[in-house]
Design an enzyme around this catalytic site. Structure first.
Site, mmCIF file in Angstrom:
data_model
loop_
_atom_site.group_PDB
_atom_site.id
_atom_site.type_symbol
_atom_site.label_atom_id
_atom_site.label_comp_id
_atom_site.label_asym_id
_atom_site.label_seq_id
_atom_site.Cartn_x
_atom_site.Cartn_y
_atom_site.Cartn_z
ATOM 1 N N CYS A 97 3.271 8.190 1.565
ATOM 2 C CA CYS A 97 3.884 7.065 2.585
ATOM 3 C C CYS A 97 4.278 6.019 1.551
ATOM 4 O O CYS A 97 2.753 5.834 0.595
ATOM 5 C CB CYS A 97 2.970 6.692 3.403
ATOM 6 S SG CYS A 97 4.060 5.981 5.082
ATOM 7 N N GLU A 116 1.043 -1.479 -0.049
ATOM 8 C CA GLU A 116 -0.151 0.122 -0.147
ATOM 9 C C GLU A 116 0.445 1.944 -0.038
ATOM 10 O O GLU A 116 1.746 1.098 0.927
ATOM 11 C CB GLU A 116 -0.744 0.108 1.089
ATOM 12 C CG GLU A 116 -1.771 -1.332 1.110
ATOM 13 C CD GLU A 116 -3.181 -1.215 2.111
ATOM 14 O OE1 GLU A 116 -3.882 -1.527 1.808
ATOM 15 O OE2 GLU A 116 -2.920 -0.631 3.129
ATOM 16 N N CYS A 147 6.319 -7.738 6.352
ATOM 17 C CA CYS A 147 7.706 -6.943 7.558
ATOM 18 C C CYS A 147 8.433 -7.670 8.146
ATOM 19 O O CYS A 147 7.250 -8.670 9.152
ATOM 20 C CB CYS A 147 6.960 -5.679 8.264
ATOM 21 S SG CYS A 147 8.562 -4.806 9.376
ATOM 22 N N GLU A 193 10.065 -2.297 6.813
ATOM 23 C CA GLU A 193 11.704 -1.851 7.499
ATOM 24 C C GLU A 193 12.420 -1.412 6.777
ATOM 25 O O GLU A 193 13.556 -2.694 5.996
ATOM 26 C CB GLU A 193 12.076 -2.959 8.647
ATOM 27 C CG GLU A 193 13.225 -2.318 8.830
ATOM 28 C CD GLU A 193 14.029 -1.065 9.822
ATOM 29 O OE1 GLU A 193 14.637 -0.019 9.228
ATOM 30 O OE2 GLU A 193 12.698 -0.983 10.459
ATOM 31 N N LEU A 203 10.575 4.687 18.421
ATOM 32 C CA LEU A 203 10.980 4.045 20.042
ATOM 33 C C LEU A 203 9.664 3.349 20.471
ATOM 34 O O LEU A 203 9.404 2.429 21.180
ATOM 35 C CB LEU A 203 10.971 5.862 20.524
ATOM 36 C CG LEU A 203 11.668 5.312 21.849
ATOM 37 C CD1 LEU A 203 13.170 5.106 21.231
ATOM 38 C CD2 LEU A 203 11.764 6.873 22.092
ATOM 39 N N CYS A 262 -1.946 5.692 10.084
ATOM 40 C CA CYS A 262 -0.118 4.929 10.862
ATOM 41 C C CYS A 262 -0.238 2.939 11.892
ATOM 42 O O CYS A 262 -1.608 3.337 12.569
ATOM 43 C CB CYS A 262 0.464 5.967 11.876
ATOM 44 S SG CYS A 262 2.035 5.355 12.419
ATOM 45 N N CYS A 267 1.399 -3.195 15.453
ATOM 46 C CA CYS A 267 1.340 -2.435 13.830
ATOM 47 C C CYS A 267 1.178 -4.509 12.972
ATOM 48 O O CYS A 267 1.741 -5.164 13.015
ATOM 49 C CB CYS A 267 2.870 -2.457 13.246
ATOM 50 S SG CYS A 267 2.582 -2.235 11.215
ATOM 51 N N ASN A 310 -3.613 2.354 16.733
ATOM 52 C CA ASN A 310 -5.068 2.624 15.590
ATOM 53 C C ASN A 310 -5.319 0.814 16.308
ATOM 54 O O ASN A 310 -4.701 -0.560 15.063
ATOM 55 C CB ASN A 310 -4.820 2.104 14.384
ATOM 56 C CG ASN A 310 -4.645 4.056 13.798
ATOM 57 O OD1 ASN A 310 -5.855 4.622 14.075
ATOM 58 N ND2 ASN A 310 -3.380 4.417 12.962
ATOM 59 N N CYS A 333 6.466 -5.853 14.930
ATOM 60 C CA CYS A 333 6.250 -5.058 16.155
ATOM 61 C C CYS A 333 5.088 -5.408 16.559
ATOM 62 O O CYS A 333 3.775 -5.645 15.941
ATOM 63 C CB CYS A 333 6.586 -3.559 15.658
ATOM 64 S SG CYS A 333 7.821 -3.080 15.311
#
Length: 386
Positions: free
Chosen positions: A107, A94, A114, A174, A228, A347, A121, A304, A118
Protein backbone atom coordinates in the site's frame (compact mmCIF):
# COMPACT_ATOMS: atom_id res chain seq x y z
CA UNK A 1 28.74 25.89 -9.38
CA UNK A 2 27.30 22.63 -8.01
CA UNK A 3 25.73 20.14 -10.43
CA UNK A 4 22.18 19.15 -9.48
CA UNK A 5 22.07 15.36 -9.66
CA UNK A 6 19.14 13.77 -11.53
CA UNK A 7 17.35 11.14 -9.42
CA UNK A 8 16.86 8.25 -11.85
CA UNK A 9 13.94 6.99 -9.76
CA UNK A 10 12.03 10.03 -11.08
CA UNK A 11 12.20 8.82 -14.71
CA UNK A 12 9.76 6.50 -16.47
CA UNK A 13 11.00 4.24 -19.34
CA UNK A 14 10.59 6.88 -22.08
CA UNK A 15 12.19 9.60 -19.94
CA UNK A 16 15.15 7.35 -19.16
CA UNK A 17 15.70 6.71 -22.90
CA UNK A 18 15.67 10.51 -23.46
CA UNK A 19 18.07 11.02 -20.55
CA UNK A 20 20.52 8.46 -21.98
CA UNK A 21 20.21 10.19 -25.36
CA UNK A 22 21.24 13.48 -23.72
CA UNK A 23 24.34 11.68 -22.42
CA UNK A 24 25.12 10.51 -25.96
CA UNK A 25 24.12 6.91 -25.16
CA UNK A 26 22.00 4.45 -27.16
CA UNK A 27 18.43 3.54 -26.01
CA UNK A 28 19.42 0.01 -24.87
CA UNK A 29 21.47 1.62 -22.08
CA UNK A 30 18.21 2.90 -20.59
CA UNK A 31 16.88 -0.67 -20.37
CA UNK A 32 20.09 -1.83 -18.70
CA UNK A 33 19.90 1.01 -16.21
CA UNK A 34 16.26 0.29 -15.47
CA UNK A 35 16.94 -3.37 -14.79
CA UNK A 36 19.81 -2.57 -12.46
CA UNK A 37 17.73 -0.06 -10.52
CA UNK A 38 14.31 -1.70 -10.38
CA UNK A 39 15.10 -5.43 -10.70
CA UNK A 40 18.41 -5.62 -8.81
CA UNK A 41 17.84 -2.74 -6.39
CA UNK A 42 21.19 -1.15 -7.26
CA UNK A 43 21.79 2.19 -5.57
CA UNK A 44 25.35 2.66 -6.84
CA UNK A 45 26.55 2.88 -10.45
CA UNK A 46 29.64 0.82 -9.54
CA UNK A 47 27.37 -2.22 -9.16
CA UNK A 48 26.25 -1.97 -12.80
CA UNK A 49 29.00 -4.19 -14.19
CA UNK A 50 27.74 -4.49 -17.77
CA UNK A 51 27.79 -0.71 -18.31
CA UNK A 52 30.93 0.80 -19.83
CA UNK A 53 33.24 2.32 -17.23
CA UNK A 54 33.04 5.67 -19.02
CA UNK A 55 29.23 5.68 -18.71
CA UNK A 56 29.40 4.72 -15.02
CA UNK A 57 31.79 7.57 -14.39
CA UNK A 58 29.53 9.97 -16.30
CA UNK A 59 26.49 8.87 -14.29
CA UNK A 60 28.34 9.18 -10.98
CA UNK A 61 28.82 12.93 -11.57
CA UNK A 62 25.35 13.64 -12.99
CA UNK A 63 22.82 11.22 -11.49
CA UNK A 64 21.80 9.39 -8.33
CA UNK A 65 19.39 6.68 -7.19
CA UNK A 66 17.71 8.01 -4.05
CA UNK A 67 14.60 6.60 -2.39
CA UNK A 68 13.09 8.18 0.74
CA UNK A 69 14.98 7.27 3.95
CA UNK A 70 13.30 4.80 6.32
CA UNK A 71 12.64 6.37 9.75
CA UNK A 72 11.00 3.35 11.37
CA UNK A 73 10.11 -0.23 10.43
CA UNK A 74 7.49 -2.20 12.39
CA UNK A 75 6.07 -5.69 11.87
CA UNK A 76 2.63 -6.63 13.20
CA UNK A 77 1.76 -9.91 14.89
CA UNK A 78 -0.11 -10.87 11.68
CA UNK A 79 2.99 -10.24 9.50
CA UNK A 80 1.90 -6.82 8.20
CA UNK A 81 4.93 -4.55 7.92
CA UNK A 82 4.83 -0.76 8.07
CA UNK A 83 7.60 1.66 7.18
CA UNK A 84 7.60 5.35 8.04
CA UNK A 85 9.66 7.10 5.36
CA UNK A 86 11.11 10.61 5.38
CA UNK A 87 10.08 12.80 2.45
CA UNK A 88 11.82 15.95 3.70
CA UNK A 89 10.87 19.30 5.26
CA UNK A 90 9.50 17.58 8.37
CA UNK A 91 7.14 15.32 6.40
CA UNK A 92 6.94 11.54 6.63
CA UNK A 93 4.57 9.09 4.93
CA UNK A 94 3.68 5.48 5.58
CA UNK A 95 4.03 2.42 3.36
CA UNK A 96 2.42 -0.88 4.34
CA UNK A 97 3.09 -4.46 3.17
CA UNK A 98 0.32 -7.04 3.67
CA UNK A 99 1.45 -10.66 3.18
CA UNK A 100 -1.12 -13.29 2.23
CA UNK A 101 -0.82 -16.93 1.28
CA UNK A 102 -0.71 -16.40 -2.46
CA UNK A 103 0.24 -12.73 -2.79
CA UNK A 104 2.02 -9.80 -1.19
CA UNK A 105 0.32 -6.40 -1.42
CA UNK A 106 2.05 -3.06 -0.94
CA UNK A 107 0.00 0.00 0.00
CA UNK A 108 1.71 3.15 -1.31
CA UNK A 109 1.27 6.84 -0.38
CA UNK A 110 1.13 9.60 -3.03
CA UNK A 111 0.93 12.79 -0.92
CA UNK A 112 2.24 14.08 2.39
CA UNK A 113 -1.12 14.35 4.12
CA UNK A 114 -4.38 14.71 2.21
CA UNK A 115 -6.52 17.68 1.22
CA UNK A 116 -9.76 15.70 0.77
CA UNK A 117 -10.39 15.50 4.55
CA UNK A 118 -12.81 12.55 4.67
CA UNK A 119 -14.44 12.44 8.08
CA UNK A 120 -13.54 8.81 8.85
CA UNK A 121 -9.86 8.97 7.81
CA UNK A 122 -7.12 9.94 10.26
CA UNK A 123 -4.74 10.93 7.42
CA UNK A 124 -7.01 13.81 6.39
CA UNK A 125 -7.19 15.13 9.94
CA UNK A 126 -3.48 16.02 9.71
CA UNK A 127 -4.08 18.31 6.76
CA UNK A 128 -2.00 18.50 3.60
CA UNK A 129 1.57 19.59 2.90
CA UNK A 130 2.57 18.60 -0.64
CA UNK A 131 2.48 16.11 -3.50
CA UNK A 132 5.17 13.42 -3.58
CA UNK A 133 7.60 13.20 -6.51
CA UNK A 134 7.84 10.16 -8.79
CA UNK A 135 10.99 9.04 -6.96
CA UNK A 136 9.21 9.30 -3.60
CA UNK A 137 6.26 7.22 -4.87
CA UNK A 138 8.13 4.50 -6.80
CA UNK A 139 10.88 4.70 -4.15
CA UNK A 140 8.44 3.14 -1.66
CA UNK A 141 8.06 0.07 -3.90
CA UNK A 142 11.82 -0.03 -4.59
CA UNK A 143 12.64 0.17 -0.87
CA UNK A 144 10.00 -2.35 0.24
CA UNK A 145 10.76 -5.01 -2.41
CA UNK A 146 14.46 -5.14 -1.60
CA UNK A 147 13.98 -4.78 2.19
CA UNK A 148 11.64 -7.78 2.10
CA UNK A 149 14.10 -9.79 0.01
CA UNK A 150 16.93 -8.90 2.39
CA UNK A 151 14.85 -10.03 5.39
CA UNK A 152 14.15 -13.39 3.73
CA UNK A 153 17.61 -13.86 2.24
CA UNK A 154 16.26 -13.76 -1.34
CA UNK A 155 18.68 -12.54 -4.00
CA UNK A 156 17.85 -9.40 -6.00
CA UNK A 157 17.25 -9.75 -9.72
CA UNK A 158 14.45 -11.22 -11.85
CA UNK A 159 15.34 -14.79 -10.83
CA UNK A 160 14.71 -14.06 -7.13
CA UNK A 161 11.13 -14.62 -6.00
CA UNK A 162 9.20 -11.37 -6.20
CA UNK A 163 7.85 -10.36 -2.79
CA UNK A 164 5.40 -7.69 -3.94
CA UNK A 165 2.89 -9.10 -6.40
CA UNK A 166 0.19 -6.43 -6.02
CA UNK A 167 0.26 -2.67 -5.45
CA UNK A 168 -2.58 -0.53 -4.15
CA UNK A 169 -2.40 3.26 -4.30
CA UNK A 170 -4.37 3.52 -1.06
CA UNK A 171 -1.86 5.04 1.37
CA UNK A 172 -1.74 8.68 2.40
CA UNK A 173 -3.21 11.14 -0.08
CA UNK A 174 -5.56 11.25 -3.08
CA UNK A 175 -3.55 9.82 -6.04
CA UNK A 176 -5.60 11.63 -8.69
CA UNK A 177 -4.80 15.02 -7.13
CA UNK A 178 -1.13 14.23 -7.79
CA UNK A 179 -1.79 12.95 -11.29
CA UNK A 180 1.44 13.19 -13.34
CA UNK A 181 3.86 11.76 -10.73
CA UNK A 182 1.35 9.00 -9.89
CA UNK A 183 0.94 7.98 -13.55
CA UNK A 184 4.71 8.06 -14.15
CA UNK A 185 5.16 5.74 -11.14
CA UNK A 186 2.40 3.47 -12.48
CA UNK A 187 4.21 3.18 -15.84
CA UNK A 188 7.33 2.00 -14.02
CA UNK A 189 5.36 -0.58 -12.04
CA UNK A 190 3.95 -2.00 -15.28
CA UNK A 191 7.17 -1.96 -17.34
CA UNK A 192 8.77 -5.36 -18.01
CA UNK A 193 12.26 -3.91 -17.49
CA UNK A 194 11.22 -2.64 -14.05
CA UNK A 195 8.61 -4.42 -11.88
CA UNK A 196 6.56 -6.08 -14.64
CA UNK A 197 3.27 -5.99 -12.71
CA UNK A 198 0.08 -6.56 -14.70
CA UNK A 199 -2.53 -3.80 -14.85
CA UNK A 200 -4.95 -6.11 -13.04
CA UNK A 201 -2.57 -6.28 -10.05
CA UNK A 202 -2.20 -2.53 -9.63
CA UNK A 203 -5.16 -0.73 -8.08
CA UNK A 204 -5.64 3.01 -7.76
CA UNK A 205 -8.10 4.17 -5.11
CA UNK A 206 -9.81 7.52 -5.44
CA UNK A 207 -12.39 9.46 -3.44
CA UNK A 208 -13.99 10.43 -6.76
CA UNK A 209 -12.06 13.08 -8.73
CA UNK A 210 -14.23 12.65 -11.82
CA UNK A 211 -12.20 14.52 -14.51
CA UNK A 212 -9.03 12.66 -13.48
CA UNK A 213 -10.79 9.27 -13.57
CA UNK A 214 -11.47 10.00 -17.25
CA UNK A 215 -7.87 11.14 -17.79
CA UNK A 216 -6.50 7.99 -16.12
CA UNK A 217 -8.61 5.80 -18.44
CA UNK A 218 -6.78 7.34 -21.42
CA UNK A 219 -3.24 7.54 -20.02
CA UNK A 220 -2.70 4.47 -17.82
CA UNK A 221 -5.80 2.42 -16.98
CA UNK A 222 -5.24 0.14 -13.99
CA UNK A 223 -7.77 -1.51 -11.67
CA UNK A 224 -10.00 1.15 -10.08
CA UNK A 225 -11.29 1.35 -6.52
CA UNK A 226 -13.60 4.14 -5.40
CA UNK A 227 -14.03 5.25 -1.78
CA UNK A 228 -17.83 5.37 -1.80
CA UNK A 229 -18.89 5.14 1.88
CA UNK A 230 -22.40 6.53 1.34
CA UNK A 231 -25.55 5.65 -0.58
CA UNK A 232 -26.87 9.17 -1.22
CA UNK A 233 -25.46 12.65 -1.84
CA UNK A 234 -26.59 14.21 1.46
CA UNK A 235 -24.78 11.57 3.48
CA UNK A 236 -21.71 11.52 1.23
CA UNK A 237 -21.44 15.34 1.36
CA UNK A 238 -21.07 15.05 5.14
CA UNK A 239 -18.46 12.27 4.96
CA UNK A 240 -16.47 13.21 1.83
CA UNK A 241 -16.49 16.97 1.09
CA UNK A 242 -15.32 16.31 -2.50
CA UNK A 243 -18.82 14.92 -3.22
CA UNK A 244 -20.19 18.46 -3.31
CA UNK A 245 -18.02 19.04 -6.40
CA UNK A 246 -18.53 15.64 -8.03
CA UNK A 247 -21.84 14.14 -6.81
CA UNK A 248 -22.79 10.47 -7.05
CA UNK A 249 -24.57 10.65 -10.42
CA UNK A 250 -21.40 12.11 -12.03
CA UNK A 251 -19.20 9.60 -10.19
CA UNK A 252 -21.24 6.57 -11.31
CA UNK A 253 -21.16 7.80 -14.92
CA UNK A 254 -17.35 8.21 -14.71
CA UNK A 255 -17.00 4.65 -13.36
CA UNK A 256 -19.02 3.29 -16.29
CA UNK A 257 -16.84 5.20 -18.77
CA UNK A 258 -13.67 3.97 -17.07
CA UNK A 259 -14.69 0.32 -17.42
CA UNK A 260 -14.47 0.60 -21.23
CA UNK A 261 -10.67 0.86 -20.81
CA UNK A 262 -10.02 -0.91 -17.48
CA UNK A 263 -8.09 -4.19 -17.13
CA UNK A 264 -10.86 -5.56 -14.89
CA UNK A 265 -14.54 -5.66 -15.81
CA UNK A 266 -15.70 -4.18 -12.50
CA UNK A 267 -15.01 -1.26 -10.16
CA UNK A 268 -14.38 -1.96 -6.48
CA UNK A 269 -16.45 0.23 -4.18
CA UNK A 270 -14.92 0.65 -0.73
CA UNK A 271 -17.45 1.22 2.02
CA UNK A 272 -16.36 2.05 5.57
CA UNK A 273 -18.95 0.69 8.04
CA UNK A 274 -19.92 3.47 10.47
CA UNK A 275 -22.27 2.67 13.31
CA UNK A 276 -25.66 4.36 12.89
CA UNK A 277 -24.36 6.56 10.05
CA UNK A 278 -24.31 4.52 6.81
CA UNK A 279 -24.99 0.93 7.89
CA UNK A 280 -28.77 0.46 7.93
CA UNK A 281 -30.79 -1.91 5.72
CA UNK A 282 -32.20 1.16 3.97
CA UNK A 283 -28.66 2.32 3.09
CA UNK A 284 -27.88 -1.13 1.64
CA UNK A 285 -31.01 -1.03 -0.53
CA UNK A 286 -30.14 2.51 -1.65
CA UNK A 287 -26.67 1.27 -2.69
CA UNK A 288 -28.18 -1.52 -4.79
CA UNK A 289 -30.20 1.09 -6.68
CA UNK A 290 -27.21 3.46 -6.99
CA UNK A 291 -24.91 0.91 -8.68
CA UNK A 292 -27.56 -0.80 -10.78
CA UNK A 293 -25.81 0.10 -14.07
CA UNK A 294 -22.19 -0.16 -12.84
CA UNK A 295 -20.50 -3.61 -12.80
CA UNK A 296 -18.91 -3.65 -9.37
CA UNK A 297 -17.95 -5.44 -6.19
CA UNK A 298 -18.21 -4.08 -2.66
CA UNK A 299 -15.45 -4.15 -0.09
CA UNK A 300 -16.94 -3.43 3.34
CA UNK A 301 -14.32 -2.00 5.71
CA UNK A 302 -14.77 -2.15 9.50
CA UNK A 303 -14.01 1.40 10.68
CA UNK A 304 -10.81 1.94 12.67
CA UNK A 305 -11.84 4.54 15.26
CA UNK A 306 -9.75 7.58 16.19
CA UNK A 307 -10.79 10.31 18.66
CA UNK A 308 -11.26 13.29 16.29
CA UNK A 309 -13.77 11.47 14.07
CA UNK A 310 -16.58 11.15 16.63
CA UNK A 311 -17.54 7.92 14.80
CA UNK A 312 -17.86 4.29 15.87
CA UNK A 313 -17.37 0.96 14.09
CA UNK A 314 -20.52 -0.95 13.09
CA UNK A 315 -21.03 -4.11 15.13
CA UNK A 316 -20.07 -7.35 13.36
CA UNK A 317 -23.70 -8.68 13.18
CA UNK A 318 -24.74 -5.38 11.53
CA UNK A 319 -21.89 -5.65 8.97
CA UNK A 320 -22.94 -9.25 8.19
CA UNK A 321 -26.61 -8.28 7.76
CA UNK A 322 -25.64 -5.34 5.51
CA UNK A 323 -23.41 -7.59 3.40
CA UNK A 324 -26.18 -10.17 3.08
CA UNK A 325 -28.59 -7.63 1.57
CA UNK A 326 -25.97 -6.76 -1.08
CA UNK A 327 -25.19 -10.45 -1.72
CA UNK A 328 -28.89 -11.30 -2.06
CA UNK A 329 -29.10 -8.62 -4.76
CA UNK A 330 -26.32 -10.40 -6.69
CA UNK A 331 -23.49 -8.01 -5.78
CA UNK A 332 -20.11 -9.57 -5.02
CA UNK A 333 -19.40 -8.38 -1.46
CA UNK A 334 -16.43 -9.01 0.81
CA UNK A 335 -15.64 -7.71 4.30
CA UNK A 336 -12.06 -6.59 4.67
CA UNK A 337 -10.17 -8.36 7.41
CA UNK A 338 -8.54 -5.78 9.66
CA UNK A 339 -4.78 -6.16 9.32
CA UNK A 340 -1.92 -4.51 11.19
CA UNK A 341 -4.07 -2.48 13.57
CA UNK A 342 -1.65 -3.22 16.44
CA UNK A 343 0.93 -1.06 14.59
CA UNK A 344 -1.65 1.48 13.24
CA UNK A 345 -1.28 0.09 9.71
CA UNK A 346 -4.96 -0.70 9.13
CA UNK A 347 -7.20 1.08 6.63
CA UNK A 348 -7.74 4.75 7.53
CA UNK A 349 -5.04 4.70 10.23
CA UNK A 350 -2.06 5.83 8.15
CA UNK A 351 -0.93 9.09 9.67
CA UNK A 352 2.81 9.73 9.25
CA UNK A 353 4.05 13.21 10.13
CA UNK A 354 2.88 16.20 8.13
CA UNK A 355 3.84 19.87 8.35
CA UNK A 356 0.30 20.99 7.60
CA UNK A 357 0.01 23.92 5.17
CA UNK A 358 -3.81 23.72 5.36
CA UNK A 359 -3.95 24.19 9.17
CA UNK A 360 -6.65 21.54 9.56
CA UNK A 361 -5.86 20.75 13.23
CA UNK A 362 -5.91 24.45 14.09
CA UNK A 363 -9.26 24.98 12.34
CA UNK A 364 -10.79 21.88 13.97
CA UNK A 365 -9.70 23.10 17.41
CA UNK A 366 -11.24 26.54 16.78
CA UNK A 367 -14.49 24.93 15.60
CA UNK A 368 -14.62 22.75 18.74
CA UNK A 369 -14.16 25.89 20.88
CA UNK A 370 -16.97 27.73 19.06
CA UNK A 371 -19.32 24.74 19.31
CA UNK A 372 -18.67 24.56 23.06
CA UNK A 373 -19.47 28.27 23.33
CA UNK A 374 -22.39 28.59 20.90
CA UNK A 375 -23.81 25.05 20.76
CA UNK A 376 -23.04 21.89 18.77
CA UNK A 377 -24.80 23.12 15.61
CA UNK A 378 -22.42 26.09 15.18
CA UNK A 379 -20.93 25.96 11.69
CA UNK A 380 -23.37 23.30 10.47
CA UNK A 381 -26.22 23.72 8.00
CA UNK A 382 -29.39 23.01 9.93
CA UNK A 383 -32.90 22.73 8.57
CA UNK A 384 -35.36 25.11 10.20
CA UNK A 385 -38.98 23.97 10.07
CA UNK A 386 -41.84 26.39 10.52
Amino acid sequence: MMTVLTNLLDLDPAQLVAYCGDLGEKPFRAKQLQRWIHQFGASSFDEMTDLAKSLREKLATRAMIAAPTVISDHTSTDGTRKWLVDVGQGNAVETVFIPEENRGTLCISTQAGCAVNCRFCSTGKQGFNRNLSVGEIIGQLWMAEFELRKTKGIAPGPKGERQITNVVMMGMGEPLLNFEPTVTALRLMLDDNAYGLSRRRVTLSTSGVVPMIDKLSQECPVALAVSLHASNDTLRDSLIPLNKKHPLKELMAACKRYLEFAPRDFVTFEYCMLDGVNDTDAHARELIELVRDVPCKFNLIPFNPFPESGLKRSANPRIKAFAQILLDAGLVTTTRKTRGDDIDAACGQLAGEVQDRTRVQERMQKMAEYQKKFGENFGKIVEITQ
